[in-house]
Design an enzyme around this catalytic site. Structure first.
Site: not given
Ligand code: 5GP
Ligand code: ZN
Length: 114
Positions: A31, A87, A93-94, A100-102
């Site tokens: 998002i 992360n 930085g999670q 989840h895998l980016h």
């Molecule tokens: P993290 O920092 O936990 O590795 O990444 C979490 C990711 O989830 C972030 O890049 C953030 O933008 C994304 N994210 C958080 N909430 C939502 C959501 O409601 N929908 C989508 N599509 N992405 C989300």
């Protein structure tokens, strides 16, 4: 997991832009993209982080990674390259506690990470 944003996405309670799905995983667009292409690949089963992964999850993690590489090809990222990131925890930085895998690509990414 009612309080998990990604479980709510999987349940259809929160809308998302689907890229790929099967019985084990779901891929959708981030998002708040940190690169021109930013896709998240998640397991349907709630796993809070890599800290919960066991050897029994080897196939699942391999499936997430090979699906991400196939998506990278579909998105046209393979020739110039891209990055896969997971992360874990506060120092990693999670922000969302559902594994989840980016998949990030479409621009030159800096290294080392901040
Ligand atoms: P993290 O920092 O936990 O590795 O990444 C979490 C990711 O989830 C972030 O890049 C953030 O933008 C994304 N994210 C958080 N909430 C939502 C959501 O409601 N929908 C989508 N599509 N992405 C989300
Ligand atoms: Zn969850």
């Amino acid at each position: 997991m009612d309080d998990c944003v990604f479980c709510r996405i999987l349940a259809g309670d929160i809308p998302s832009t689907s890229v790929y799905e099967d019985d084990r995983i779901y891929a959708f667009r981030d998002i708040d993209p940190k690169a021109p292409t930013h896709i998240l690949v998640i397991p349907r089963r709630h796993l809070a982080s890599l800290n919960e992964v066991t050897p029994g999850d080897r196939d699942l993690l391999g499936h997430m990674m090979t699906t991400a590489t196939a998506i990278a090809v579909d998105e046209g990222l393979a020739p110039r390259g891209y990055r896969l990131v997971i992360n874990c925890g506060a120092d990693g930085g999670q922000a969302v506690d559902h594994l989840h895998l980016h998949l990030l690509g479409g621009r030159a990414l800096g290294w080392p990470p901040g």
